[in-house]
Design a protein around this motif. Structure first.
Motif, PDB file in Angstrom:
ATOM      1  N   TYR A 181       0.819  -1.213   0.000  1.00 46.77           N
ATOM      2  CA  TYR A 181       0.000   0.000   0.000  1.00 46.77           C
ATOM      3  C   TYR A 181       0.853   1.263   0.000  1.00 46.77           C
ATOM      4  O   TYR A 181       0.436   2.303  -0.517  1.00 46.77           O
ATOM      5  CB  TYR A 181      -0.926   0.029   1.214  1.00 46.77           C
ATOM      6  N   ILE A 190      -7.621   3.268   3.179  1.00 42.65           N
ATOM      7  CA  ILE A 190      -6.259   2.864   2.799  1.00 42.65           C
ATOM      8  C   ILE A 190      -5.675   3.860   1.802  1.00 42.65           C
ATOM      9  O   ILE A 190      -4.540   4.342   1.962  1.00 42.65           O
ATOM     10  CB  ILE A 190      -6.275   1.448   2.185  1.00 42.65           C
ATOM     11  N   ASP A 230      -0.403  -4.038   4.500  1.00 39.80           N
ATOM     12  CA  ASP A 230      -1.131  -5.230   4.104  1.00 39.80           C
ATOM     13  C   ASP A 230      -0.803  -6.311   5.129  1.00 39.80           C
ATOM     14  O   ASP A 230       0.272  -6.906   5.100  1.00 39.80           O
ATOM     15  CB  ASP A 230      -0.705  -5.661   2.707  1.00 39.80           C
ATOM     16  N   ASP A 259     -13.198   0.554   3.346  1.00 32.08           N
ATOM     17  CA  ASP A 259     -11.846   0.383   3.893  1.00 32.08           C
ATOM     18  C   ASP A 259     -10.786   0.756   2.857  1.00 32.08           C
ATOM     19  O   ASP A 259      -9.753   1.346   3.194  1.00 32.08           O
ATOM     20  CB  ASP A 259     -11.631  -1.062   4.339  1.00 32.08           C
ATOM     21  N   GLN A 260     -11.018   0.409   1.611  1.00 36.87           N
ATOM     22  CA  GLN A 260     -10.052   0.744   0.556  1.00 36.87           C
ATOM     23  C   GLN A 260      -9.892   2.248   0.430  1.00 36.87           C
ATOM     24  O   GLN A 260      -8.785   2.750   0.195  1.00 36.87           O
ATOM     25  CB  GLN A 260     -10.492   0.141  -0.781  1.00 36.87           C
ATOM     26  N   ARG A 288     -10.832  -3.410   9.012  1.00 37.05           N
ATOM     27  CA  ARG A 288      -9.391  -3.648   9.089  1.00 37.05           C
ATOM     28  C   ARG A 288      -8.756  -2.971  10.295  1.00 37.05           C
ATOM     29  O   ARG A 288      -7.524  -2.834  10.339  1.00 37.05           O
ATOM     30  CB  ARG A 288      -8.709  -3.180   7.792  1.00 37.05           C
ATOM     31  N   THR A 332      -2.561   6.373   3.129  1.00 34.81           N
ATOM     32  CA  THR A 332      -1.257   6.150   2.504  1.00 34.81           C
ATOM     33  C   THR A 332      -0.871   7.317   1.606  1.00 34.81           C
ATOM     34  O   THR A 332       0.314   7.661   1.504  1.00 34.81           O
ATOM     35  CB  THR A 332      -1.241   4.831   1.712  1.00 34.81           C
ATOM     36  N   PRO A 344     -10.077  -5.741   0.912  1.00 36.36           N
ATOM     37  CA  PRO A 344     -10.718  -4.638   1.642  1.00 36.36           C
ATOM     38  C   PRO A 344     -12.089  -4.303   1.062  1.00 36.36           C
ATOM     39  O   PRO A 344     -12.307  -4.406  -0.153  1.00 36.36           O
ATOM     40  CB  PRO A 344      -9.752  -3.468   1.447  1.00 36.36           C
ATOM     41  N   TYR A 393      -4.580  -0.086   7.843  1.00 32.38           N
ATOM     42  CA  TYR A 393      -4.841   0.734   6.651  1.00 32.38           C
ATOM     43  C   TYR A 393      -3.544   1.258   6.032  1.00 32.38           C
ATOM     44  O   TYR A 393      -3.551   1.723   4.899  1.00 32.38           O
ATOM     45  CB  TYR A 393      -5.782   1.883   7.017  1.00 32.38           C
TER      46      TYR A 393
END
Length: 538
Positions: free
Chosen positions: A138, A462, A446, A458-459, A421, A466, A454, A443
Protein backbone atom coordinates in the motif's frame (compact mmCIF):
# COMPACT_ATOMS: atom_id res chain seq x y z
CA UNK A 1 28.53 4.94 -8.13
CA UNK A 2 25.09 3.37 -7.94
CA UNK A 3 24.93 0.16 -9.94
CA UNK A 4 22.22 -2.50 -10.22
CA UNK A 5 22.91 -5.77 -11.99
CA UNK A 6 20.18 -8.24 -12.96
CA UNK A 7 20.32 -11.99 -12.72
CA UNK A 8 18.07 -14.01 -15.05
CA UNK A 9 16.06 -16.63 -13.25
CA UNK A 10 13.80 -18.81 -15.37
CA UNK A 11 10.37 -19.25 -13.85
CA UNK A 12 8.33 -22.39 -14.36
CA UNK A 13 5.14 -20.50 -15.17
CA UNK A 14 2.69 -21.33 -17.90
CA UNK A 15 3.82 -18.23 -19.76
CA UNK A 16 7.49 -19.18 -19.66
CA UNK A 17 8.40 -15.75 -18.35
CA UNK A 18 11.88 -14.73 -17.31
CA UNK A 19 12.09 -13.10 -13.92
CA UNK A 20 14.61 -10.37 -13.15
CA UNK A 21 15.95 -10.44 -9.62
CA UNK A 22 18.00 -7.40 -8.64
CA UNK A 23 21.60 -7.47 -7.49
CA UNK A 24 22.65 -4.22 -5.82
CA UNK A 25 26.24 -3.06 -5.38
CA UNK A 26 26.15 -1.08 -2.12
CA UNK A 27 28.91 0.12 0.21
CA UNK A 28 27.87 -2.80 2.46
CA UNK A 29 28.60 -5.23 -0.40
CA UNK A 30 26.68 -7.07 -3.10
CA UNK A 31 23.06 -7.74 -2.10
CA UNK A 32 20.69 -9.87 -4.16
CA UNK A 33 16.94 -9.38 -3.59
CA UNK A 34 13.86 -10.65 -5.37
CA UNK A 35 10.90 -9.30 -7.28
CA UNK A 36 7.67 -8.92 -5.35
CA UNK A 37 4.66 -10.93 -6.46
CA UNK A 38 2.04 -8.39 -5.29
CA UNK A 39 3.23 -5.16 -6.87
CA UNK A 40 5.83 -3.37 -8.96
CA UNK A 41 8.65 -3.39 -6.45
CA UNK A 42 11.69 -5.38 -5.34
CA UNK A 43 12.37 -6.78 -1.89
CA UNK A 44 15.70 -7.05 -0.10
CA UNK A 45 14.95 -9.04 3.04
CA UNK A 46 16.85 -9.85 6.20
CA UNK A 47 19.88 -7.62 5.56
CA UNK A 48 22.06 -7.56 8.72
CA UNK A 49 23.09 -4.05 9.75
CA UNK A 50 24.72 -4.89 13.10
CA UNK A 51 25.82 -7.81 15.25
CA UNK A 52 25.24 -8.56 18.93
CA UNK A 53 28.48 -9.33 20.74
CA UNK A 54 28.46 -12.92 21.97
CA UNK A 55 30.17 -12.16 25.30
CA UNK A 56 27.91 -9.17 26.04
CA UNK A 57 24.48 -9.85 24.52
CA UNK A 58 22.88 -7.21 26.76
CA UNK A 59 25.33 -4.49 25.68
CA UNK A 60 25.74 -2.31 22.61
CA UNK A 61 25.83 -4.01 19.22
CA UNK A 62 28.56 -3.42 16.63
CA UNK A 63 28.17 -2.46 12.95
CA UNK A 64 27.94 -5.26 10.40
CA UNK A 65 31.14 -5.86 8.42
CA UNK A 66 31.05 -5.61 4.65
CA UNK A 67 29.77 -8.77 2.94
CA UNK A 68 32.52 -10.93 1.44
CA UNK A 69 30.40 -12.42 -1.34
CA UNK A 70 26.88 -11.83 -2.56
CA UNK A 71 24.41 -11.56 0.32
CA UNK A 72 21.19 -13.45 -0.41
CA UNK A 73 18.42 -11.08 0.73
CA UNK A 74 15.52 -13.41 -0.06
CA UNK A 75 14.62 -14.55 3.47
CA UNK A 76 12.48 -12.45 5.82
CA UNK A 77 14.20 -10.74 8.73
CA UNK A 78 14.71 -12.81 11.87
CA UNK A 79 12.80 -12.15 15.09
CA UNK A 80 14.58 -10.87 18.18
CA UNK A 81 13.98 -12.87 21.41
CA UNK A 82 10.44 -12.31 22.74
CA UNK A 83 7.03 -13.80 23.38
CA UNK A 84 5.47 -13.63 19.93
CA UNK A 85 2.08 -11.92 20.19
CA UNK A 86 0.15 -13.97 17.63
CA UNK A 87 0.83 -17.49 18.89
CA UNK A 88 1.99 -16.49 22.40
CA UNK A 89 5.13 -18.60 22.03
CA UNK A 90 8.73 -17.76 22.90
CA UNK A 91 10.69 -17.18 19.71
CA UNK A 92 13.75 -15.43 18.38
CA UNK A 93 17.53 -15.30 18.36
CA UNK A 94 20.15 -12.61 18.81
CA UNK A 95 21.26 -12.60 15.15
CA UNK A 96 18.17 -10.51 14.48
CA UNK A 97 19.54 -7.03 13.81
CA UNK A 98 18.29 -7.01 10.25
CA UNK A 99 16.22 -4.79 8.01
CA UNK A 100 13.95 -5.20 4.99
CA UNK A 101 14.05 -2.82 2.03
CA UNK A 102 11.14 -2.50 -0.41
CA UNK A 103 12.07 -0.47 -3.47
CA UNK A 104 9.63 0.44 -6.28
CA UNK A 105 10.87 -0.61 -9.70
CA UNK A 106 10.98 3.06 -10.67
CA UNK A 107 13.83 3.73 -8.20
CA UNK A 108 17.22 4.25 -9.83
CA UNK A 109 20.28 6.47 -9.77
CA UNK A 110 18.46 8.79 -12.19
CA UNK A 111 15.19 8.70 -10.29
CA UNK A 112 15.98 8.72 -6.60
CA UNK A 113 12.93 8.18 -4.42
CA UNK A 114 12.20 9.45 -0.90
CA UNK A 115 12.76 6.93 1.88
CA UNK A 116 10.37 5.96 4.67
CA UNK A 117 11.91 4.08 7.61
CA UNK A 118 9.54 2.08 9.83
CA UNK A 119 10.21 1.45 13.55
CA UNK A 120 7.69 -1.01 14.99
CA UNK A 121 5.94 -0.72 18.33
CA UNK A 122 5.34 -3.31 21.02
CA UNK A 123 6.12 -1.58 24.31
CA UNK A 124 9.87 -2.21 23.86
CA UNK A 125 9.10 -5.83 24.84
CA UNK A 126 7.72 -7.43 21.65
CA UNK A 127 7.54 -6.68 17.94
CA UNK A 128 9.34 -7.38 14.67
CA UNK A 129 9.15 -6.28 11.04
CA UNK A 130 8.21 -9.37 9.07
CA UNK A 131 7.00 -8.74 5.53
CA UNK A 132 3.94 -10.81 6.37
CA UNK A 133 2.95 -8.56 9.26
CA UNK A 134 3.84 -5.20 7.73
CA UNK A 135 3.15 -5.88 4.06
CA UNK A 136 4.50 -2.90 2.08
CA UNK A 137 2.35 -2.84 -1.05
CA UNK A 138 0.00 0.00 0.00
CA UNK A 139 2.90 2.38 0.69
CA UNK A 140 5.43 1.56 -2.04
CA UNK A 141 2.85 2.04 -4.81
CA UNK A 142 3.20 5.78 -4.01
CA UNK A 143 6.83 5.77 -5.20
CA UNK A 144 8.60 5.77 -1.86
CA UNK A 145 11.18 3.25 -0.66
CA UNK A 146 10.13 1.57 2.58
CA UNK A 147 12.73 0.26 5.04
CA UNK A 148 11.58 -1.72 8.08
CA UNK A 149 14.09 -2.46 10.83
CA UNK A 150 14.35 -4.87 13.76
CA UNK A 151 15.90 -3.91 17.09
CA UNK A 152 16.40 -5.80 20.33
CA UNK A 153 13.41 -5.70 22.66
CA UNK A 154 12.97 -7.03 26.19
CA UNK A 155 15.96 -7.52 28.50
CA UNK A 156 18.45 -7.79 25.64
CA UNK A 157 17.53 -4.34 24.40
CA UNK A 158 16.68 -2.50 27.58
CA UNK A 159 18.66 -3.63 30.60
CA UNK A 160 19.67 -0.36 32.28
CA UNK A 161 22.45 -1.18 34.74
CA UNK A 162 24.40 2.09 35.02
CA UNK A 163 27.64 0.43 33.88
CA UNK A 164 29.81 1.26 30.85
CA UNK A 165 29.12 -2.23 29.45
CA UNK A 166 25.32 -2.03 29.87
CA UNK A 167 24.36 1.64 30.39
CA UNK A 168 20.86 1.21 28.96
CA UNK A 169 18.82 1.79 25.80
CA UNK A 170 20.73 -0.79 23.75
CA UNK A 171 17.65 -1.34 21.58
CA UNK A 172 17.53 2.35 20.71
CA UNK A 173 21.24 2.22 19.91
CA UNK A 174 20.52 -0.69 17.56
CA UNK A 175 18.15 1.67 15.77
CA UNK A 176 20.94 4.26 15.47
CA UNK A 177 23.18 1.70 13.74
CA UNK A 178 20.31 0.81 11.41
CA UNK A 179 19.72 4.48 10.54
CA UNK A 180 23.44 4.95 9.86
CA UNK A 181 23.44 1.87 7.62
CA UNK A 182 20.46 3.28 5.72
CA UNK A 183 22.14 6.65 5.20
CA UNK A 184 25.30 4.98 3.95
CA UNK A 185 23.63 2.45 1.63
CA UNK A 186 20.16 3.54 0.55
CA UNK A 187 21.38 5.49 -2.49
CA UNK A 188 22.45 2.15 -3.98
CA UNK A 189 18.79 1.10 -3.93
CA UNK A 190 17.65 4.29 -5.67
CA UNK A 191 16.90 6.17 -2.45
CA UNK A 192 17.35 9.89 -1.84
CA UNK A 193 19.63 10.26 1.18
CA UNK A 194 18.37 13.83 1.63
CA UNK A 195 14.74 12.73 1.94
CA UNK A 196 14.61 10.22 4.76
CA UNK A 197 11.50 10.17 6.96
CA UNK A 198 11.49 8.01 10.10
CA UNK A 199 8.08 6.72 11.19
CA UNK A 200 7.08 4.78 14.28
CA UNK A 201 3.94 3.68 16.10
CA UNK A 202 3.58 3.47 19.90
CA UNK A 203 7.04 2.50 21.23
CA UNK A 204 8.29 3.12 17.68
CA UNK A 205 6.88 6.65 17.79
CA UNK A 206 8.53 7.25 21.16
CA UNK A 207 11.76 5.91 19.64
CA UNK A 208 11.63 8.60 16.94
CA UNK A 209 11.36 11.27 19.64
CA UNK A 210 14.24 9.75 21.61
CA UNK A 211 16.40 10.11 18.51
CA UNK A 212 15.39 13.76 18.21
CA UNK A 213 16.31 14.27 21.88
CA UNK A 214 19.57 12.33 21.75
CA UNK A 215 23.11 13.61 21.38
CA UNK A 216 24.02 11.54 18.33
CA UNK A 217 24.01 13.00 14.84
CA UNK A 218 20.75 13.69 13.04
CA UNK A 219 20.08 10.76 10.73
CA UNK A 220 16.76 11.70 9.12
CA UNK A 221 15.03 14.73 7.66
CA UNK A 222 11.41 14.28 8.74
CA UNK A 223 9.46 12.36 11.39
CA UNK A 224 6.09 10.64 11.76
CA UNK A 225 4.95 9.52 15.22
CA UNK A 226 1.74 7.53 15.61
CA UNK A 227 0.36 7.15 19.15
CA UNK A 228 3.86 7.53 20.55
CA UNK A 229 5.61 10.13 22.69
CA UNK A 230 8.47 10.30 25.16
CA UNK A 231 5.89 11.74 27.57
CA UNK A 232 3.82 8.53 27.71
CA UNK A 233 3.31 7.63 31.40
CA UNK A 234 5.32 4.75 32.81
CA UNK A 235 7.64 4.77 29.81
CA UNK A 236 10.93 5.35 31.64
CA UNK A 237 12.73 2.78 33.79
CA UNK A 238 12.83 3.56 37.50
CA UNK A 239 14.86 0.67 38.98
CA UNK A 240 16.65 -1.38 36.39
CA UNK A 241 19.55 -2.79 38.42
CA UNK A 242 17.42 -5.33 40.26
CA UNK A 243 16.13 -7.01 37.10
CA UNK A 244 19.14 -9.26 36.32
CA UNK A 245 19.20 -10.40 39.97
CA UNK A 246 15.51 -11.35 39.89
CA UNK A 247 15.71 -13.12 36.51
CA UNK A 248 18.86 -15.05 37.49
CA UNK A 249 17.27 -16.09 40.81
CA UNK A 250 14.16 -17.27 38.98
CA UNK A 251 16.43 -19.48 36.88
CA UNK A 252 18.14 -20.91 39.96
CA UNK A 253 21.20 -18.65 40.24
CA UNK A 254 21.08 -16.68 43.50
CA UNK A 255 23.43 -13.71 43.82
CA UNK A 256 23.44 -10.11 45.03
CA UNK A 257 26.13 -9.14 42.51
CA UNK A 258 24.68 -7.65 39.30
CA UNK A 259 27.86 -8.48 37.34
CA UNK A 260 27.61 -12.14 38.33
CA UNK A 261 23.92 -12.24 37.43
CA UNK A 262 24.57 -10.72 33.99
CA UNK A 263 27.45 -13.13 33.34
CA UNK A 264 25.14 -16.05 34.18
CA UNK A 265 22.33 -14.73 31.96
CA UNK A 266 24.74 -14.05 29.07
CA UNK A 267 25.43 -17.81 28.89
CA UNK A 268 21.80 -18.84 29.38
CA UNK A 269 19.55 -19.83 26.48
CA UNK A 270 17.70 -16.71 25.31
CA UNK A 271 14.33 -18.47 25.46
CA UNK A 272 14.85 -19.30 29.15
CA UNK A 273 15.71 -15.66 29.84
CA UNK A 274 12.59 -14.47 28.03
CA UNK A 275 10.45 -17.07 29.82
CA UNK A 276 11.72 -15.97 33.23
CA UNK A 277 11.27 -12.30 32.38
CA UNK A 278 7.69 -12.98 31.29
CA UNK A 279 6.84 -15.12 34.33
CA UNK A 280 8.14 -12.38 36.64
CA UNK A 281 6.07 -9.74 34.82
CA UNK A 282 9.17 -7.64 34.11
CA UNK A 283 8.61 -4.90 31.55
CA UNK A 284 11.29 -3.44 29.34
CA UNK A 285 11.61 0.32 29.13
CA UNK A 286 14.11 2.99 28.10
CA UNK A 287 15.97 4.81 30.87
CA UNK A 288 17.88 7.94 31.73
CA UNK A 289 21.48 6.80 31.30
CA UNK A 290 24.43 7.46 33.53
CA UNK A 291 27.12 9.06 31.39
CA UNK A 292 30.48 7.33 30.86
CA UNK A 293 33.53 8.50 28.95
CA UNK A 294 33.69 7.12 25.40
CA UNK A 295 30.25 5.51 25.73
CA UNK A 296 27.47 6.82 23.49
CA UNK A 297 24.25 7.81 25.22
CA UNK A 298 20.70 8.23 23.99
CA UNK A 299 19.05 9.91 26.97
CA UNK A 300 20.87 11.52 29.92
CA UNK A 301 17.96 13.40 31.50
CA UNK A 302 14.17 13.20 31.55
CA UNK A 303 12.63 14.45 28.29
CA UNK A 304 10.68 17.18 30.12
CA UNK A 305 13.96 18.72 31.34
CA UNK A 306 15.86 18.98 28.06
CA UNK A 307 15.52 20.72 24.72
CA UNK A 308 15.11 19.02 21.36
CA UNK A 309 17.46 20.97 19.07
CA UNK A 310 17.31 18.36 16.29
CA UNK A 311 13.62 19.21 15.84
CA UNK A 312 14.56 22.64 14.46
CA UNK A 313 13.44 23.00 10.83
CA UNK A 314 12.21 19.38 10.86
CA UNK A 315 8.73 18.70 9.47
CA UNK A 316 6.78 16.40 11.80
CA UNK A 317 3.48 14.51 11.45
CA UNK A 318 2.01 13.54 14.84
CA UNK A 319 -1.23 12.05 16.09
CA UNK A 320 -3.24 9.47 17.97
CA UNK A 321 -6.35 7.30 17.70
CA UNK A 322 -9.59 8.62 19.11
CA UNK A 323 -10.20 5.76 21.58
CA UNK A 324 -6.71 4.47 22.29
CA UNK A 325 -7.60 2.39 25.36
CA UNK A 326 -10.91 1.09 24.05
CA UNK A 327 -10.06 -2.60 23.92
CA UNK A 328 -9.08 -3.10 27.56
CA UNK A 329 -12.34 -1.70 28.91
CA UNK A 330 -14.52 -3.15 26.16
CA UNK A 331 -13.30 -6.66 27.03
CA UNK A 332 -13.39 -6.26 30.81
CA UNK A 333 -16.01 -8.43 32.60
CA UNK A 334 -18.70 -6.37 34.34
CA UNK A 335 -17.89 -7.73 37.80
CA UNK A 336 -14.26 -6.62 37.54
CA UNK A 337 -15.07 -2.90 37.54
CA UNK A 338 -15.90 -2.74 41.25
CA UNK A 339 -12.41 -3.99 42.08
CA UNK A 340 -10.59 -1.37 40.00
CA UNK A 341 -8.34 1.25 41.54
CA UNK A 342 -7.91 2.86 38.16
CA UNK A 343 -7.35 6.51 39.07
CA UNK A 344 -4.65 5.91 41.68
CA UNK A 345 -2.95 3.19 39.64
CA UNK A 346 -2.88 5.38 36.54
CA UNK A 347 -1.75 8.62 38.19
CA UNK A 348 1.10 6.78 39.95
CA UNK A 349 2.69 6.12 36.57
CA UNK A 350 3.44 9.81 36.16
CA UNK A 351 3.25 11.47 39.58
CA UNK A 352 4.84 10.97 42.99
CA UNK A 353 1.81 9.71 44.84
CA UNK A 354 1.71 10.72 48.54
CA UNK A 355 -0.93 11.91 50.99
CA UNK A 356 -0.71 15.46 49.66
CA UNK A 357 -1.47 14.20 46.17
CA UNK A 358 -4.45 12.07 47.16
CA UNK A 359 -6.90 14.96 46.91
CA UNK A 360 -5.72 15.42 43.31
CA UNK A 361 -6.92 11.90 42.56
CA UNK A 362 -10.39 12.91 43.74
CA UNK A 363 -10.39 15.92 41.40
CA UNK A 364 -9.59 13.66 38.44
CA UNK A 365 -12.19 11.13 39.51
CA UNK A 366 -14.94 13.75 39.76
CA UNK A 367 -14.00 15.24 36.40
CA UNK A 368 -14.46 11.90 34.61
CA UNK A 369 -17.16 10.05 36.59
CA UNK A 370 -18.57 12.53 39.12
CA UNK A 371 -19.56 10.80 42.38
CA UNK A 372 -20.48 7.52 40.70
CA UNK A 373 -19.20 4.18 41.96
CA UNK A 374 -17.15 2.29 39.40
CA UNK A 375 -19.27 -0.05 37.30
CA UNK A 376 -19.52 -1.36 33.78
CA UNK A 377 -21.90 1.51 33.01
CA UNK A 378 -18.82 3.77 33.10
CA UNK A 379 -16.80 1.89 30.46
CA UNK A 380 -16.91 4.85 28.08
CA UNK A 381 -15.88 7.36 30.78
CA UNK A 382 -12.96 5.20 31.87
CA UNK A 383 -11.89 4.67 28.26
CA UNK A 384 -11.79 8.45 27.84
CA UNK A 385 -9.76 8.88 31.04
CA UNK A 386 -7.21 6.21 30.22
CA UNK A 387 -6.91 7.28 26.57
CA UNK A 388 -6.45 10.93 27.52
CA UNK A 389 -3.86 10.29 30.22
CA UNK A 390 -1.88 7.62 28.38
CA UNK A 391 -1.90 9.06 24.85
CA UNK A 392 -3.87 12.16 23.88
CA UNK A 393 -2.38 14.54 26.45
CA UNK A 394 1.22 13.20 26.27
CA UNK A 395 1.05 13.72 22.51
CA UNK A 396 -0.17 17.27 23.08
CA UNK A 397 2.92 17.78 25.26
CA UNK A 398 5.03 16.53 22.35
CA UNK A 399 3.37 19.04 20.03
CA UNK A 400 4.29 21.83 22.43
CA UNK A 401 7.88 20.52 22.56
CA UNK A 402 8.15 20.54 18.77
CA UNK A 403 6.88 24.11 18.55
CA UNK A 404 9.18 25.34 21.32
CA UNK A 405 12.17 23.83 19.52
CA UNK A 406 11.41 25.33 16.11
CA UNK A 407 10.04 22.38 14.14
CA UNK A 408 9.38 23.55 10.58
CA UNK A 409 5.79 22.29 10.18
CA UNK A 410 3.87 20.13 12.64
CA UNK A 411 0.87 18.28 11.22
CA UNK A 412 -1.57 16.94 13.83
CA UNK A 413 -4.13 14.18 13.23
CA UNK A 414 -6.70 12.01 15.00
CA UNK A 415 -7.58 8.62 13.48
CA UNK A 416 -11.23 7.77 14.22
CA UNK A 417 -12.26 5.29 11.54
CA UNK A 418 -13.93 2.05 12.58
CA UNK A 419 -13.93 -0.49 9.77
CA UNK A 420 -13.17 -4.12 9.01
CA UNK A 421 -9.39 -3.65 9.09
CA UNK A 422 -8.97 -2.01 12.50
CA UNK A 423 -5.91 -4.02 13.47
CA UNK A 424 -6.43 -4.60 17.21
CA UNK A 425 -10.22 -4.46 17.48
CA UNK A 426 -10.63 -7.09 14.80
CA UNK A 427 -8.10 -9.46 16.37
CA UNK A 428 -9.94 -9.47 19.71
CA UNK A 429 -13.43 -9.17 18.22
CA UNK A 430 -14.33 -5.78 19.75
CA UNK A 431 -17.13 -4.07 17.82
CA UNK A 432 -17.54 -0.86 19.85
CA UNK A 433 -17.15 2.27 17.69
CA UNK A 434 -13.90 4.16 17.46
CA UNK A 435 -10.25 3.40 16.75
CA UNK A 436 -8.21 1.63 19.44
CA UNK A 437 -4.45 1.69 19.88
CA UNK A 438 -2.67 0.47 16.70
CA UNK A 439 -5.93 0.15 14.75
CA UNK A 440 -4.62 2.43 11.99
CA UNK A 441 -1.92 -0.11 11.05
CA UNK A 442 -4.47 -2.14 9.11
CA UNK A 443 -4.84 0.73 6.65
CA UNK A 444 -1.14 1.51 6.20
CA UNK A 445 0.07 -2.06 5.79
CA UNK A 446 -1.13 -5.23 4.10
CA UNK A 447 -1.45 -7.41 7.19
CA UNK A 448 -1.06 -11.18 7.15
CA UNK A 449 -4.14 -11.44 9.39
CA UNK A 450 -6.33 -10.13 6.57
CA UNK A 451 -7.59 -12.89 4.27
CA UNK A 452 -10.35 -10.98 2.48
CA UNK A 453 -9.94 -8.04 0.09
CA UNK A 454 -10.72 -4.64 1.64
CA UNK A 455 -14.28 -3.38 1.43
CA UNK A 456 -14.86 -0.26 -0.67
CA UNK A 457 -15.05 1.87 2.48
CA UNK A 458 -11.85 0.38 3.89
CA UNK A 459 -10.05 0.74 0.56
CA UNK A 460 -10.90 4.45 0.54
CA UNK A 461 -9.30 4.85 3.98
CA UNK A 462 -6.26 2.86 2.80
CA UNK A 463 -5.95 5.09 -0.26
CA UNK A 464 -6.34 8.26 1.77
CA UNK A 465 -4.03 7.56 4.69
CA UNK A 466 -1.26 6.15 2.50
CA UNK A 467 -1.54 9.16 0.18
CA UNK A 468 -1.39 11.57 3.14
CA UNK A 469 1.60 9.84 4.71
CA UNK A 470 3.58 9.46 1.48
CA UNK A 471 2.79 13.02 0.39
CA UNK A 472 4.39 14.09 3.64
CA UNK A 473 7.38 11.84 2.92
CA UNK A 474 7.78 13.31 -0.58
CA UNK A 475 6.87 16.96 -0.05
CA UNK A 476 6.86 17.65 3.70
CA UNK A 477 3.14 18.41 3.26
CA UNK A 478 0.40 15.73 3.40
CA UNK A 479 -1.93 17.76 1.17
CA UNK A 480 0.22 19.77 -1.26
CA UNK A 481 -2.98 20.13 -3.25
CA UNK A 482 -6.56 19.04 -2.73
CA UNK A 483 -8.19 16.40 -4.92
CA UNK A 484 -11.19 14.13 -5.05
CA UNK A 485 -9.29 11.67 -2.85
CA UNK A 486 -8.04 14.36 -0.45
CA UNK A 487 -10.74 17.05 -0.59
CA UNK A 488 -9.61 19.10 2.44
CA UNK A 489 -6.43 21.07 3.06
CA UNK A 490 -4.54 19.89 6.16
CA UNK A 491 -2.53 22.78 7.60
CA UNK A 492 0.16 22.69 10.27
CA UNK A 493 -0.41 23.81 13.86
CA UNK A 494 0.78 27.02 15.47
CA UNK A 495 1.17 28.09 19.09
CA UNK A 496 -2.23 29.76 18.85
CA UNK A 497 -4.15 27.13 16.86
CA UNK A 498 -3.80 23.35 17.10
CA UNK A 499 -5.40 22.48 13.78
CA UNK A 500 -5.87 18.74 13.24
CA UNK A 501 -7.16 16.38 10.58
CA UNK A 502 -9.80 13.89 11.70
CA UNK A 503 -9.36 10.72 9.63
CA UNK A 504 -12.71 8.95 9.60
CA UNK A 505 -15.08 7.76 6.88
CA UNK A 506 -14.71 11.35 5.70
CA UNK A 507 -11.81 13.73 6.23
CA UNK A 508 -12.48 16.87 8.25
CA UNK A 509 -10.40 19.62 9.84
CA UNK A 510 -10.93 20.93 13.36
CA UNK A 511 -8.99 22.54 16.18
CA UNK A 512 -7.85 20.97 19.46
CA UNK A 513 -9.55 17.56 19.71
CA UNK A 514 -11.17 16.97 23.10
CA UNK A 515 -10.25 20.53 24.02
CA UNK A 516 -12.10 20.59 27.35
CA UNK A 517 -10.42 17.40 28.59
CA UNK A 518 -7.03 18.52 27.28
CA UNK A 519 -7.43 21.91 29.00
CA UNK A 520 -8.16 20.07 32.27
CA UNK A 521 -4.93 18.07 31.98
CA UNK A 522 -2.94 21.13 30.97
CA UNK A 523 -3.99 22.87 34.18
CA UNK A 524 -3.59 19.70 36.25
CA UNK A 525 0.00 19.16 35.08
CA UNK A 526 0.87 22.81 35.62
CA UNK A 527 -0.43 22.79 39.21
CA UNK A 528 1.28 19.47 40.01
CA UNK A 529 4.49 19.94 38.07
CA UNK A 530 6.58 19.57 41.24
CA UNK A 531 5.10 16.07 41.71
CA UNK A 532 6.02 14.82 38.22
CA UNK A 533 8.48 11.92 38.29
CA UNK A 534 11.80 13.03 36.87
CA UNK A 535 10.99 16.74 37.03
CA UNK A 536 13.99 18.94 37.66
CA UNK A 537 13.47 22.64 38.27
CA UNK A 538 15.74 24.68 36.03
Amino acid sequence: MWVVYFVLLTLGSVHGLVRLDPLVNAPAGLIRGLRADDGEYSMFLGIPYAQVEEDNPFGASIPQAKFDGVFDASQDSKVCPQVEEYENTIVGSLDCLELNIYAPNTASSRNRLPVLVWIHGGGFTIGYTSRFIYGPKYLVRHDVILVALNYRVGPYGFFCLDTPEIPGNQGLKDQVLALRWIRENIASFGGDVNKITVMGESAGGASVEYHLLSQHEKLFNQAITQSGSTFLPGLLEEDGRSKPLRIAAHLGFETEDVTEAVAFLAKTDVKLVIAATTELGIRSRPCVEKEFENVDSILTDHPMNIDMPKARNTPVLVGFNNREQLVGYAMMPAEQFKHLNVFEDTLQKKFIYDEEFKEMEQIVRRFYIGDEELSDALRSNLTDFQSDFDFAFPIQLSLKKYLENGAKDVFYYMFSYSGDRNFVKKRVNVTAPGAAHADELGYLYDLTTETEPPTAADQLVIDRITALWTNFVKYGDPTPETSELLPVKWTSISEETYTYLNIDQDLSVGTRPYHERMAFWELFFEVNQHKLKGYREN
